[in-house]
Design an enzyme around this catalytic site. Structure first.
Site, PDB file in Angstrom:
ATOM      1  N   SER A  87      73.980 -20.497  43.898  1.00  0.00           N
ATOM      2  CA  SER A  87      73.531 -20.397  45.293  1.00  0.00           C
ATOM      3  C   SER A  87      72.997 -19.013  45.636  1.00  0.00           C
ATOM      4  O   SER A  87      72.685 -18.740  46.784  1.00  0.00           O
ATOM      5  CB  SER A  87      74.683 -20.739  46.245  1.00  0.00           C
ATOM      6  OG  SER A  87      75.741 -19.832  46.083  1.00  0.00           O
ATOM      7  N   THR A 189      76.142 -18.364  50.473  1.00  0.00           N
ATOM      8  CA  THR A 189      75.576 -17.035  50.543  1.00  0.00           C
ATOM      9  C   THR A 189      76.624 -16.015  50.147  1.00  0.00           C
ATOM     10  O   THR A 189      77.796 -16.234  50.377  1.00  0.00           O
ATOM     11  CB  THR A 189      75.180 -16.767  52.015  1.00  0.00           C
ATOM     12  OG1 THR A 189      74.208 -17.725  52.399  1.00  0.00           O
ATOM     13  CG2 THR A 189      74.643 -15.368  52.219  1.00  0.00           C
ATOM     14  N   THR A 207      70.852 -14.888  49.291  1.00  0.00           N
ATOM     15  CA  THR A 207      71.076 -16.305  49.007  1.00  0.00           C
ATOM     16  C   THR A 207      69.829 -16.945  48.421  1.00  0.00           C
ATOM     17  O   THR A 207      68.714 -16.432  48.573  1.00  0.00           O
ATOM     18  CB  THR A 207      71.457 -17.059  50.295  1.00  0.00           C
ATOM     19  OG1 THR A 207      71.848 -18.379  49.996  1.00  0.00           O
ATOM     20  CG2 THR A 207      70.308 -17.077  51.280  1.00  0.00           C
ATOM     21  N   ARG A 217      61.532 -23.198  53.934  1.00  0.00           N
ATOM     22  CA  ARG A 217      62.686 -23.080  54.837  1.00  0.00           C
ATOM     23  C   ARG A 217      63.353 -21.724  54.657  1.00  0.00           C
ATOM     24  O   ARG A 217      63.553 -21.237  53.562  1.00  0.00           O
ATOM     25  CB  ARG A 217      63.685 -24.200  54.546  1.00  0.00           C
ATOM     26  CG  ARG A 217      64.945 -24.176  55.417  1.00  0.00           C
ATOM     27  CD  ARG A 217      66.106 -23.455  54.748  1.00  0.00           C
ATOM     28  NE  ARG A 217      67.336 -23.521  55.554  1.00  0.00           N
ATOM     29  CZ  ARG A 217      68.453 -22.878  55.255  1.00  0.00           C
ATOM     30  NH1 ARG A 217      68.516 -22.113  54.180  1.00  0.00           N
ATOM     31  NH2 ARG A 217      69.520 -22.987  56.030  1.00  0.00           N
ATOM     32  N   VAL A 218      63.698 -21.117  55.768  1.00  0.00           N
ATOM     33  CA  VAL A 218      64.432 -19.847  55.775  1.00  0.00           C
ATOM     34  C   VAL A 218      65.655 -20.015  56.659  1.00  0.00           C
ATOM     35  O   VAL A 218      65.555 -20.523  57.777  1.00  0.00           O
ATOM     36  CB  VAL A 218      63.547 -18.694  56.311  1.00  0.00           C
ATOM     37  CG1 VAL A 218      64.361 -17.410  56.427  1.00  0.00           C
ATOM     38  CG2 VAL A 218      62.346 -18.483  55.390  1.00  0.00           C
ATOM     39  N   GLY A 219      66.800 -19.623  56.158  1.00  0.00           N
ATOM     40  CA  GLY A 219      68.036 -19.699  56.927  1.00  0.00           C
ATOM     41  C   GLY A 219      68.363 -18.391  57.616  1.00  0.00           C
ATOM     42  O   GLY A 219      67.483 -17.561  57.885  1.00  0.00           O
ATOM     43  N   ASP A 220      69.644 -18.192  57.854  1.00  0.00           N
ATOM     44  CA  ASP A 220      70.066 -17.005  58.597  1.00  0.00           C
ATOM     45  C   ASP A 220      70.145 -15.751  57.754  1.00  0.00           C
ATOM     46  O   ASP A 220      70.114 -14.641  58.279  1.00  0.00           O
ATOM     47  CB  ASP A 220      71.440 -17.261  59.225  1.00  0.00           C
ATOM     48  CG  ASP A 220      72.518 -17.450  58.174  1.00  0.00           C
ATOM     49  OD1 ASP A 220      72.366 -18.334  57.303  1.00  0.00           O
ATOM     50  OD2 ASP A 220      73.524 -16.712  58.205  1.00  0.00           O
ATOM     51  N   THR A 240      78.121 -17.058  56.525  1.00  0.00           N
ATOM     52  CA  THR A 240      77.798 -17.972  55.446  1.00  0.00           C
ATOM     53  C   THR A 240      77.868 -19.394  55.982  1.00  0.00           C
ATOM     54  O   THR A 240      78.454 -19.642  57.032  1.00  0.00           O
ATOM     55  CB  THR A 240      78.778 -17.790  54.269  1.00  0.00           C
ATOM     56  OG1 THR A 240      78.378 -18.619  53.181  1.00  0.00           O
ATOM     57  CG2 THR A 240      80.202 -18.138  54.662  1.00  0.00           C
ATOM     58  N   GLY A 241      77.267 -20.327  55.252  1.00  0.00           N
ATOM     59  CA  GLY A 241      77.304 -21.714  55.682  1.00  0.00           C
ATOM     60  C   GLY A 241      75.940 -22.220  56.110  1.00  0.00           C
ATOM     61  O   GLY A 241      74.914 -21.784  55.586  1.00  0.00           O
ATOM     62  N   HIS A 242      75.910 -23.116  57.068  1.00  0.00           N
ATOM     63  CA  HIS A 242      74.658 -23.714  57.524  1.00  0.00           C
ATOM     64  C   HIS A 242      73.908 -22.722  58.416  1.00  0.00           C
ATOM     65  O   HIS A 242      74.270 -22.492  59.566  1.00  0.00           O
ATOM     66  CB  HIS A 242      74.934 -25.021  58.270  1.00  0.00           C
ATOM     67  CG  HIS A 242      75.437 -26.107  57.376  1.00  0.00           C
ATOM     68  ND1 HIS A 242      76.769 -26.393  57.231  1.00  0.00           N
ATOM     69  CD2 HIS A 242      74.772 -26.958  56.547  1.00  0.00           C
ATOM     70  CE1 HIS A 242      76.915 -27.392  56.368  1.00  0.00           C
ATOM     71  NE2 HIS A 242      75.723 -27.752  55.941  1.00  0.00           N
ATOM     72  N   GLY A 243      72.851 -22.178  57.857  1.00  0.00           N
ATOM     73  CA  GLY A 243      72.150 -21.083  58.511  1.00  0.00           C
ATOM     74  C   GLY A 243      71.541 -21.429  59.843  1.00  0.00           C
ATOM     75  O   GLY A 243      71.465 -20.585  60.746  1.00  0.00           O
TER      76      GLY A 243
END
Length: 333
Positions: A87, A189, A207, A217-220, A240-243
């Site tokens: 990850s 992450t 991450t 796609r870009v997360g947090d 961490t987790g669902h961004g």
């Protein structure tokens, strides 16, 4: 008599001083509360079990009076460079098109920031993020522009899709079902925050993002204020987790601002999670499908952690050693 009284008085004062010197602070759940005025440093925190080897690398910098910024970069490069960590960095699972795209950001004690998003072919995006911070007038580069910058800075272009990840991706293509699961570490992450012996804070976050995400796609993780935030007057936090859920509340900035208002790191993390819980209910989403975890550290070296549901752990390295700790959580049933 005067001499005796002075002797007793001096002895009593000395005894209190020894007692205070030996007091290392009490623990309430995950939260460490230190005596007023006492600072616990150096200390480094990082997310998930790969935080243990990452912390060890960071500690090598911190124990030699190194800067927190150098420590967090060195620390997160360990999972970034490990092909068995699926990850983060090299070995990370690809998007639905089979492309490994990486996100990272870094922030120092002077509020200098650097970030990259959707970066391909570079094993250590955290070091590219630091180069953005130190060598450009910008704070974020993305996609092909980030890659070209990295190559111009001397970073090596290499294939990041390891055999095991490619095999899993091809198996996933048979159904192409996209249902990210909470607490499955194939979409998590490493975030790291540290306080050095000089009393300065820095943080890093890196991450490969959600496995089989849409390309682009870009997360947090690369977003300052969402996946990471540092205020050297107050404290630092990472997530961490669902961004998408972290971005929705600019989570790490929120945690640090709550600490500014007087909350402890633990209480600040709890309030940020409560915000996510509230918005999840307002949006009529199932809370059991969501996981977000925060870790936080203040200027005194006090720390805290909290998450939506059980399963999130973090690593802490201080004078007592390098330990993995299960974070407390909201969803008890």
């Amino acid at each position: 008599m005067a001499n005796r009284r002075n002797f007793l008085k001096t002895t009593a004062i000395a005894s209190v001083a020894v007692a205070l010197n030996g007091f290392r602070g009490k623990t309430e759940g995950n939260e460490v509360i230190l005596p007023s005025g006492k600072v616990k440093k150096p200390i480094v925190l990082s997310t998930w079990n790969f935080g243990i080897p990452a912390n060890a690398a960071a500690w090598d910098v911190l124990k030699n009076n190194g800067r927190a910024l150098d420590a967090v970069e060195a620390g997160v490069k360990i999972p970034e460079g490990d092909p068995n960590e699926r990850s983060v960095g090299y070995g990370g699972r690809p998007d639905r098109d089979g492309r490994v795209t990486l996100d990272a950001c870094i922030m120092d004690e002077f509020s200098n920031i650097g970030s990259v998003a959707c970066l391909e072919y570079i094993k250590h995006p955290i070091s590219v993020a630091r180069a953005v911070m130190e060598k450009t007038p910008h704070v974020m580069l993305v996609g092909d522009g980030a890659l070209q910058f990295a190559l111009n800075q001397g970073f090596k272009k290499e294939n990041l899709l390891v055999e095991a990840s490619e095999k899993e991706w091809k198996e996933w293509l048979k159904t192409s079902q996209y249902h990210p699961k909470a607490n499955i570490e194939n979409h998590d992450t490493i975030g790291m925050i540290a306080l050095d012996v000089h009393g300065n804070l820095s943080g890093a976050c890196t991450t490969s993002g959600l496995a089989y995400k849409m390309h682009g796609r870009v997360g947090d993780s690369p977003i300052i204020g969402a996946g990471l935030y540092v205020d050297n007057e107050i404290g630092a936090a990472t997530a961490t987790g669902h961004g998408e859920e972290v971005i929705r509340i600019t989570g790490c900035h929120l945690v640090v601002e709550l600490m500014r208002q007087g909350r402890s790191p633990q209480k600040a993390c709890e309030e940020a999670v409560a915000r996510i819980v509230k918005l999840t209910k307002i949006r009529n989403k199932n809370l059991k499908d969501i996981q977000v975890g925060f870790i936080a550290l203040n200027k005194k070296g006090e720390h805290g952690a909290y998450c939506v549901q059980g399963g999130f752990n973090y690593a802490k390295y201080d004078e007592t050693g390098n330990k993995l700790i299960d974070a407390d959580y909201f969803l008890k049933s």
